[in-house]
Design a protein around this motif. Structure first.
Motif, PDB file in Angstrom:
ATOM      1  N   GLY A 171       0.802  -1.226   0.000  1.00 24.16           N
ATOM      2  CA  GLY A 171       0.000   0.000   0.000  1.00 24.16           C
ATOM      3  C   GLY A 171       0.830   1.268   0.000  1.00 24.16           C
ATOM      4  O   GLY A 171       0.306   2.354   0.199  1.00 24.16           O
ATOM      5  N   SER A 172       2.145   1.139  -0.233  1.00 26.30           N
ATOM      6  CA  SER A 172       3.007   2.313  -0.088  1.00 26.30           C
ATOM      7  C   SER A 172       3.247   3.054  -1.395  1.00 26.30           C
ATOM      8  O   SER A 172       3.846   4.123  -1.403  1.00 26.30           O
ATOM      9  N   THR A 215      -2.373   1.395  -3.329  1.00 22.68           N
ATOM     10  CA  THR A 215      -2.796   1.844  -2.009  1.00 22.68           C
ATOM     11  C   THR A 215      -4.091   1.198  -1.518  1.00 22.68           C
ATOM     12  O   THR A 215      -4.925   0.747  -2.298  1.00 22.68           O
ATOM     13  N   ARG A 272      -5.391   4.787   2.926  1.00 21.30           N
ATOM     14  CA  ARG A 272      -3.992   5.219   2.862  1.00 21.30           C
ATOM     15  C   ARG A 272      -3.116   4.657   3.981  1.00 21.30           C
ATOM     16  O   ARG A 272      -2.026   5.158   4.229  1.00 21.30           O
ATOM     17  N   THR A 296      -0.564   1.919   5.436  1.00 23.03           N
ATOM     18  CA  THR A 296       0.386   1.015   4.806  1.00 23.03           C
ATOM     19  C   THR A 296       0.618  -0.159   5.744  1.00 23.03           C
ATOM     20  O   THR A 296       0.414  -0.048   6.962  1.00 23.03           O
ATOM     21  N   ASP A 301       3.372  -2.830   6.956  1.00 16.29           N
ATOM     22  CA  ASP A 301       4.768  -3.257   6.998  1.00 16.29           C
ATOM     23  C   ASP A 301       4.820  -4.650   7.630  1.00 16.29           C
ATOM     24  O   ASP A 301       4.503  -4.813   8.813  1.00 16.29           O
TER      25      ASP A 301
END
Lengths: 191, 403
Positions: free
Chosen positions: B362-363, B383, B387, B389, B391
């Motif tokens: 999503g980055s 994305t 918005r 993200t 990890d």
């Protein structure tokens, strides 16, 4: 022991029911309709649920077993990993069996064996029927092909069959396939 | 050595396209491989046939492959997914009455605005004593996770404010018509079937929720992958070629015709072509809406099994099954995706191959060139609609921050 058989084919369901009738005091419930399936199961409260692998409601049922608190005891297809052989046989036969937790293996095994036998018997019946239908269609094609050859080449019936057979042997095909080709070609060429 | 055969299980959905086309267009044959297919009507049966050896591989919901490996609901069996069969391709369809209240039938509305309107209706229904009910195809499906992700972010608690139940795809249209459900998240062609029967309106594409959301994978039992590794690498190469053919607009009609055939989807060709061309008819009688990337099957190394995608699915399993995060399970779940196999299959083919196995999901919000072992890969927007993200190194933090 309460057994629910979920099958959209009433014919198969009754063949299975008949097979299980020999068990000690079976209490068999047959569910053939998709509508209200879960509500019916809830009322029955089965110890074992049998369902054919081709039933599109399997995912719905598994979800129900996974999350429902409605049934007193959890029910799953794989109560015990040591049942693997029985489960393999049932998958091969095309039936899934869901069993409530705690039901003894001694009681499940003969039931599952019977269900598998009945499923296999039904599958054989179906394939016999299909084969019979196929044979009938083949015979019709051969008859039509013979008629076409008799009319167009002025042959007798045995001669027409002989032609089909000769062609089949020389081209390594079945008589029915050659007959099919003759009929198709004839249809494409028009009268 | 003669042609080797693999049997592949599938559910009749448009995203079963790559193995089917690999066989039909002769890409499998070029690799010395022949494919046979086993069609089923429930994921439970597709999975059983895979686990009990009726099939060598299966078209499978990615979360179900992970759930099976982790032993959710049945004894654990290790599954390997060396190839992602596609991204997204699903949609949310609402009953006509509900769609007329919350959506603009015939258009895809912004997910947040749609969600806000839906929240109002969900609250009304709940206080009237009958929560809105949504159907998904399976508890362990991308459909379920993306629907829940969207609802939760819009302030609708999926387990409290609405009800989510399992409905088999072929019955979604019936269930909408009978009022059994108010909406569904399902794959194609089943949304289009609802529109065609005029019992529902497509209001959201899952690609609007997560632009590059992982969907089906090719699932293989780990020991079978080890035993038939060479055949599976051939299959991967053949499916990459099939993908290139599939996304070429010149082949649209031909591929729709093949996929619609009785032995595959047994569907209306005119509906199948809508999904493939990213042009869905959202409401009965409306003109088609072009939503690029509705389905995403090939470019940007779409089939590469990013372990970060598997990790995201694990995060959602923890979230919605109400599990404790467990580092060992996270690692096991991530290892279901097998970029190593994908790499060894495609190395030396010149095909696009990323340098990394994992990324922050999503980055990417604009065209970004990423490191590649071979070929050249430019990722476009991937994305989530909110918005956020993801990890994969910090799953717990991610979960803690979610609503």
């Amino acid at each position: 022991m309460k057994i629910a058989i979920i099958d959209e084919s009433p014919a198969r369901a009754s063949i299975i029911e008949e097979g299980l009738a020999g068990l000690d005091q079976p209490d068999i419930h047959i569910l053939t309709r998709r509508n209200g399936l879960l509500a019916q199961l809830e009322v029955i409260g089965p110890d074992i649920v049998l369902m054919d692998l081709g039933n599109p409601s399997r995912d719905v049922l598994e979800e129900y077993f996974a999350v429902s608190r409605a049934l007193a005891r959890p029910i799953a297809m794989f109560v015990d990993e040591s049942d693997d052989e029985a489960i393999t046989a049932s998958i091969d036969a095309g039936v899934s069996a869901y069993v409530v937790d705690g039901l003894s293996k001694k009681r499940i095994k003969p039931l599952l064996d019977l269900a598998v036998k009945r499923f296999n018997a039904f599958a054989r019946l179906e394939s016999d029927l299909k084969e019979a239908k196929g044979k009938l269609a083949e015979r019709e094609a051969i008859d039509r092909a013979k008629r076409i050859l008799m009319d167009s080449k002025k042959l007798t019936e045995p001669e027409a069959y002989g032609e089909l057979r000769r062609k089949a042997m020389s081209s390594n095909k079945r008589v029915a396939e050659i007959a099919d080709a003759v009929v198709t070609a004839y249809e494409m060429m028009g009268d | 050595m003669g042609t080797q055969n693999l049997t592949i299980g599938f559910l009749p959905l448009v995203d079963a396209c790559l193995p089917i086309l690999a066989q039909e267009h002769g890409f499998a044959e070029e690799e010395g491989l022949s494919l046979s297919f086993m069609k089923d009507v429930s994921w439970a049966t597709v999975l059983d046939r895979l686990l009990y050896g009726h099939t060598d591989a299966a078209h499978m919901l990615a979360p179900l492959a992970i759930a099976t490996t982790l032993g959710r609901g049945r004894p654990a069996q290790p599954i390997a997914a060396p190839f992602v069969l596609g991204l997204n391709g699903n949609a949310v369809t609402l009953s006509k009455p509900l769609a007329h209240k919350v959506a603009m039938p015939g258009e895809l509305r912004d997910p947040r605005q749609l969600g806000a309107a839906l929240k109002v209706e969900a609250a009304k229904a709940k206080s009237a004593g009958a929560r809105l009910r949504f159907g998904v195809v399976h508890r362990y499906s991308g459909h379920n996770y993306k629907l829940r992700y969207w609802l939760a972010e819009c302030g609708i608690r999926p387990d409290e404010d609405v009800e989510i139940i399992t409905v088999a795809p072929p019955f979604v249209a019936d269930a909408l018509e009978d009022g059994e459900i108010d909406g569904a998240c399902v794959g194609e062609p089943w949304n289009s079937v609802c529109v065609e029967r005029d019992v529902g309106v497509i209001v959201l594409a899952t690609a609007q929720i997560w632009r590059r959301g992982v969907e089906k994978v090719l699932a293989i039992r780990e020991p079978v992958l080890d035993r038939k590794r060479e055949q599976f690498e051939k299959l991967i190469r053949a499916m990459r070629k099939a993908g290139a053919h599939f996304v070429d607009p010149a082949n649209l009609e031909q591929n729709s015709r093949i996929l619609s055939a009785a032995q595959y989807l047994n569907a209306d060709e005119n509906l199948v072509v809508r999904a493939i061309s990213d042009r869905l008819v959202l409401a009965n009688g409306a003109p088609p809406t072009h939503f690029p990337d509705f389905m995403f099957q090939h470019s940007e190394a779409a089939n590469f099994p990013w372990v970060s995608q598997a990790a995201w699915l694990y995060s959602q399993m923890v979230r919605w099954d109400h599990l404790e995060y467990n580092a060992q399970d996270a690692a096991r779940a991530s290892s279901v995706f097998r970029p190593d196999v994908y790499r060894s299959a495609t190395k030396l083919t010149g095909d696009d191959l990323p340098a990394a196995n994992s990324k922050v999901e999503g980055s990417v919000s604009q065209l970004t060139q990423v490191g590649a072992h071979q070929g050249s890969i430019t990722l476009s927007q991937n994305t989530f609609f909110d918005r956020r993200t993801f990890d994969p190194e910090h799953i717990e933090d991610y979960l803690a921050a979610l609503p």
